[in-house]
Design a protein around this motif. Structure first.
Motif, PDB file in Angstrom:
ATOM      1  N   ALA A  70      -7.743  72.984 -33.877  1.00 34.12           N
ATOM      2  CA  ALA A  70      -6.269  73.734 -33.493  1.00 34.12           C
ATOM      3  C   ALA A  70      -5.408  73.488 -34.449  1.00 34.12           C
ATOM      4  CB  ALA A  70      -5.985  73.031 -32.096  1.00 34.12           C
ATOM      5  N   SER A  71      -5.413  72.093 -34.948  1.00 30.93           N
ATOM      6  CA  SER A  71      -4.194  71.774 -35.826  1.00 30.93           C
ATOM      7  C   SER A  71      -4.332  72.739 -37.134  1.00 30.93           C
ATOM      8  CB  SER A  71      -4.228  70.468 -36.162  1.00 30.93           C
ATOM      9  OG  SER A  71      -5.181  69.945 -36.601  1.00 30.93           O
TER      10      SER A  71
ATOM     11  N   ARG B 205      -5.550  75.687 -37.378  1.00 28.33           N
ATOM     12  CA  ARG B 205      -5.213  76.840 -37.195  1.00 28.33           C
ATOM     13  C   ARG B 205      -3.684  77.018 -37.102  1.00 28.33           C
ATOM     14  NH1 ARG B 205      -6.002  77.928 -31.634  1.00 28.33           N
ATOM     15  NH2 ARG B 205      -3.715  77.308 -31.501  1.00 28.33           N
ATOM     16  N   ALA B 206      -3.171  76.019 -36.425  1.00 26.12           N
ATOM     17  CA  ALA B 206      -1.580  75.917 -36.228  1.00 26.12           C
ATOM     18  C   ALA B 206      -0.745  76.016 -37.515  1.00 26.12           C
ATOM     19  CB  ALA B 206      -1.225  74.997 -35.349  1.00 26.12           C
TER      20      ALA B 206
ATOM     21  N   TYR C 262       3.079  81.882 -35.005  1.00 28.97           N
ATOM     22  CA  TYR C 262       2.982  82.740 -33.926  1.00 28.97           C
ATOM     23  C   TYR C 262       4.487  83.007 -33.298  1.00 28.97           C
ATOM     24  CZ  TYR C 262       2.227  85.372 -29.427  1.00 28.97           C
ATOM     25  OH  TYR C 262       2.573  86.010 -28.260  1.00 28.97           O
TER      26      TYR C 262
ATOM     27  N   LEU D  10       5.428  70.160 -36.106  1.00 30.26           N
ATOM     28  CA  LEU D  10       4.330  69.443 -35.338  1.00 30.26           C
ATOM     29  C   LEU D  10       2.983  69.643 -35.663  1.00 30.26           C
ATOM     30  CD1 LEU D  10       5.724  70.199 -31.501  1.00 30.26           C
ATOM     31  CD2 LEU D  10       5.655  67.982 -32.760  1.00 30.26           C
ATOM     32  N   PRO D  11       2.434  70.826 -36.109  1.00 30.14           N
ATOM     33  CA  PRO D  11       1.088  70.844 -36.642  1.00 30.14           C
ATOM     34  C   PRO D  11       1.018  69.766 -37.560  1.00 30.14           C
ATOM     35  CG  PRO D  11       1.872  72.973 -36.398  1.00 30.14           C
ATOM     36  CD  PRO D  11       3.059  72.093 -36.320  1.00 30.14           C
ATOM     37  N   TRP D  12       1.768  69.369 -38.450  1.00 34.96           N
ATOM     38  CA  TRP D  12       1.563  68.843 -39.685  1.00 34.96           C
ATOM     39  C   TRP D  12       1.910  67.160 -39.620  1.00 34.96           C
ATOM     40  CZ3 TRP D  12       0.687  71.515 -44.268  1.00 34.96           C
ATOM     41  CH2 TRP D  12       0.755  72.875 -44.077  1.00 34.96           C
TER      42      TRP D  12
ATOM     43  N   ARG E  63       4.214  64.311 -28.290  1.00 29.91           N
ATOM     44  CA  ARG E  63       4.355  65.584 -29.340  1.00 29.91           C
ATOM     45  C   ARG E  63       4.114  66.821 -28.314  1.00 29.91           C
ATOM     46  NH1 ARG E  63       4.029  64.620 -35.054  1.00 29.91           N
ATOM     47  NH2 ARG E  63       2.336  65.927 -35.475  1.00 29.91           N
TER      48      ARG E  63
ATOM     49  N   VAL F   6       3.647  79.433 -27.094  1.00 29.94           N
ATOM     50  CA  VAL F   6       3.951  78.715 -28.393  1.00 29.94           C
ATOM     51  C   VAL F   6       3.240  77.157 -28.704  1.00 29.94           C
ATOM     52  CG1 VAL F   6       5.865  77.685 -29.608  1.00 29.94           C
ATOM     53  CG2 VAL F   6       6.108  80.003 -28.652  1.00 29.94           C
TER      54      VAL F   6
ATOM     55  N   ARG G 256       0.404  76.135 -27.589  1.00 37.76           N
ATOM     56  CA  ARG G 256      -0.888  76.427 -28.104  1.00 37.76           C
ATOM     57  C   ARG G 256      -1.116  76.992 -29.476  1.00 37.76           C
ATOM     58  NH1 ARG G 256      -3.254  80.593 -24.616  1.00 37.76           N
ATOM     59  NH2 ARG G 256      -1.297  80.501 -23.511  1.00 37.76           N
ATOM     60  N   SER G 257       0.037  77.956 -29.882  1.00 31.95           N
ATOM     61  CA  SER G 257      -0.020  78.230 -31.145  1.00 31.95           C
ATOM     62  C   SER G 257       0.454  77.145 -32.238  1.00 31.95           C
ATOM     63  CB  SER G 257       0.996  79.529 -31.521  1.00 31.95           C
ATOM     64  OG  SER G 257       2.433  78.915 -31.685  1.00 31.95           O
ATOM     65  N   LEU G 258       0.923  76.060 -31.558  1.00 28.38           N
ATOM     66  CA  LEU G 258       1.311  74.780 -32.619  1.00 28.38           C
ATOM     67  C   LEU G 258       0.095  73.782 -32.542  1.00 28.38           C
ATOM     68  CD1 LEU G 258       5.123  74.399 -31.608  1.00 28.38           C
ATOM     69  CD2 LEU G 258       3.972  74.799 -33.808  1.00 28.38           C
ATOM     70  N   GLY G 259      -0.944  74.329 -32.020  1.00 32.16           N
ATOM     71  CA  GLY G 259      -2.201  73.424 -32.116  1.00 32.16           C
ATOM     72  C   GLY G 259      -2.245  72.562 -30.867  1.00 32.16           C
ATOM     73  N   ILE G 260      -1.507  72.682 -29.948  1.00 28.87           N
ATOM     74  CA  ILE G 260      -1.486  71.783 -28.526  1.00 28.87           C
ATOM     75  C   ILE G 260      -2.782  72.251 -27.729  1.00 28.87           C
ATOM     76  CG2 ILE G 260      -0.335  70.965 -26.612  1.00 28.87           C
ATOM     77  CD1 ILE G 260       0.672  70.082 -29.167  1.00 28.87           C
TER      78      ILE G 260
END
Lengths: 250, 320
Positions: free
Chosen positions: A67-68, A70-71, A76, A98-100, B199, B210, B212-216
């Motif tokens: 997921a990270s 992909r983010a 999006y 946040l994904p980084w 986080r 959003v 989920r799109s941030l990888g959560i």
């Protein structure tokens, strides 16, 4: 380096959509309400698992990518985002990082660049609650850009903007595509799609009704069939305007 | 460490020693101490102060995390039904008379909290819906409330009845190091769990999609919330009974002093919750009240209700 949908189905929304998107292009997804535009976008973003078919990113199944990762690859921007807490513009934009893995200097430069790109430098300390609709929408877009994604998937990103900002934003999307980003926009305004997209995908009843260069795809026959309205294009390519209403033969 | 956290820590460092001096027997460090001063401090006031810190910190963290998770400033740890579940367990141990054995009451309370957590996880299932989750929590809370009322109405003896009613009011009086041994691991583990959710809670600021799109991962976040709130609230109710309003008020007091992100609210809420409960408990001890001391749960509700009203009025004026 492609984002590909293969025979995508989603119960009641999508009925077999296949699509290969290339980076460095602005792709507009158009269609009437309920055509499946937003569903296609959320599937492409990996947010909704399709009931059939699959999405792949760089030839790997999107569902299998962490997921990270992909983010970091796909940013999006939803149609409406409620900001739950009264963050400052800068703090809001920083959420895109946040994904980084935390790296202060990289984070700071990405945030500063995103704020500058959307002309928010003067507002960076202002609480989101005190922004106008357009300023807020710009801050939300800056949030996505701060994540430095390779793909930008935006659901009606121009809806809250006045004409001047719409033009500026369309130029911004063009600029991002020029830097190699894959830009995918759900657009309702067919003239914007016509003038500013490299490629238009017309959705109708959960399927792709037409796909290709805007001048060929958005012809009056398609508009009549999909949107059920008569229409004719005015002006020259690049500066098209759409006149609606049944076109009567004289 | 932020300035806010440093200030709160300094206040705690000041408040803890002072709290050891306050009580029915005031200890004046400058004058001669009574012979039993050491026992009063080590066996009565120190465990009580430590419990106040643990319970207050745990409830503060649970409240801050709940408000972040539900994206609602009016959320409170009680909403998940875990506190009522724990209280129901404790009430049953009092009802059956088993509470006379040591460890039984907290044990029952923890079983109640665990059952509420399991039920919550079961109902909310794999769906990531926060609304479904909240409704499930409210359903569990009202079920536990109804069963508690049933237990009270069918109390076998007047003694059991008064025990139950008194216990439900929540207090830290007559607690010992045994209670600290129960609460400490639970509350600390719960606080650490909630901090790990920081986080993900930040990402939720912009909504489910959003985030989920941030990888959560919403399922992981929900597990962290159930475990974190379950441990802190379960541990708190097991040793102190129902103490309301801390989880609601503390994040509100602290939020304007932070940048607004839920993750930045967690640690200050732990510290401020600990401070609030320590001070409130000291006030309960020193207030002259015929026939005993003011119950902490009542005191906080008396303090909390006007605070909540002020909050609502401010919101109303903000809307107007």
């Amino acid at each position: 380096m492609t984002l590909r949908a293969h025979d995508l189905t989603l119960a009641g929304r999508l009925a077999g959509v296949s699509l290969t998107l290339a980076p460095g292009q602005v792709t507009a997804i158009c269609g009437p309400n309920g055509a499946g535009k937003s569903s296609l976008l959320t599937c492409l973003a990996g947010l909704v698992p399709p009931t059939g078919g699959d999405v792949s990113l760089d030839d790997g199944a999107l569902a299998a990518i962490p997921a990270s990762d992909r983010a970091r690859a796909i940013g999006y921007l939803p149609q409406q985002a409620h900001v739950a807490w009264d963050l400052s513009v800068e703090t809001l934009v920083a959420l895109g990082r946040l994904p980084w893995n935390r790296d202060r200097s990289e984070d700071a430069s990405a945030i500063t660049a995103a704020i500058a790109a959307l002309d928010l430098a003067d507002l960076r300390r202002r609480p989101v609650g005190q922004l106008s609709g357009g300023e807020r929408a710009r801050a939300l877009l800056a949030r996505v850009l701060a994540g430095q994604p390779r793909w930008l998937l935006a659901d009606e990103p121009l809806a809250n903007f006045d004409l001047m900002h719409q033009q500026a934003l369309l130029a911004q999307f063009r600029n991002l595509a020029g830097q190699g980003m894959g830009v995918v926009l759900v657009l309702h305004d067919l003239a914007q799609a016509m003038n500013h997209a490299d490629r238009v995908v017309v959705m109708h009843g959960g399927k792709i009704a037409a796909d290709g260069h805007p001048e060929t795809v958005l012809d009056t026959a398609i508009i009549a069939r999909v949107w059920q309205t008569g229409a004719r294009w005015l002006g020259d390519p690049g500066q098209r305007a759409l006149a609606l209403g049944p076109v009567r033969a004289r | 460490m932020t300035r806010l956290n440093r200030i709160l820590l300094a206040l705690l460092a000041l408040a803890v020693p002072l709290s050891l001096l306050a009580g029915r027997v005031w200890l004046d460090p400058l004058a001669d101490l009574p012979a039993n001063a050491l026992i009063i401090i080590t066996e009565l006031r120190l465990p009580r102060a430590v419990l106040a810190l643990l319970v207050g910190g745990g409830l503060g963290a649970a409240g801050a995390a709940m408000q972040g998770y539900l994206r609602n400033p009016l959320a409170d740890p009680g909403l998940f039904g875990i506190a009522p579940g724990a209280a129901l367990g404790a009430v049953l141990s009092l009802w059956t008379g088993l509470a006379a054995q040591p460890w039984t009451l907290p044990g029952f309370a923890l079983i109640g909290a665990g059952a509420a957590m399991a039920l919550l996880a079961l109902i909310a299932g794999r769906s990531g819906s926060v609304i479904l989750f909240t409704l499930a929590g409210m359903m569990i809370a009202s079920l536990a409330g109804a069963l508690m009322s049933l237990a009270i109405s069918l109390a076998p003896t007047p003694f059991a009845l008064s025990e139950i009613v008194t216990w439900l009011m929540g207090a830290l009086s007559d607690r010992s190091w045994n209670d600290v041994a129960i609460a400490a691991p639970l509350c600390l583990a719960g606080i650490v769990t909630l901090l790990a959710a920081g986080r993900a809670l930040d990402a939720l600021t912009l909504g489910d999609e959003v985030a989920r799109s941030l990888g959560i991962n919403p399922a992981r976040l929900r597990l962290l919330m159930i475990a974190g709130v379950g441990l802190t609230v379960g541990g708190s109710v097991a040793v102190a009974g129902i103490i309301g309003f801390v989880g609601l008020i503390v994040p509100h007091l602290v939020r304007p002093l932070t940048d607004g992100r839920p993750s930045q609210l967690l640690v200050p809420s732990v510290l401020a919750g600990a401070l609030l409960l320590l001070i409130a408990d000291c006030l309960c001890r020193v207030l002259p009240l015929a026939g005993g001391e003011l119950r902490l749960g009542i005191a906080l509700s008396l303090l909390g209700a006007p605070f909540f009203l002020r909050l609502l009025l401010r919101m109303r004026n903000g809307l107007a």
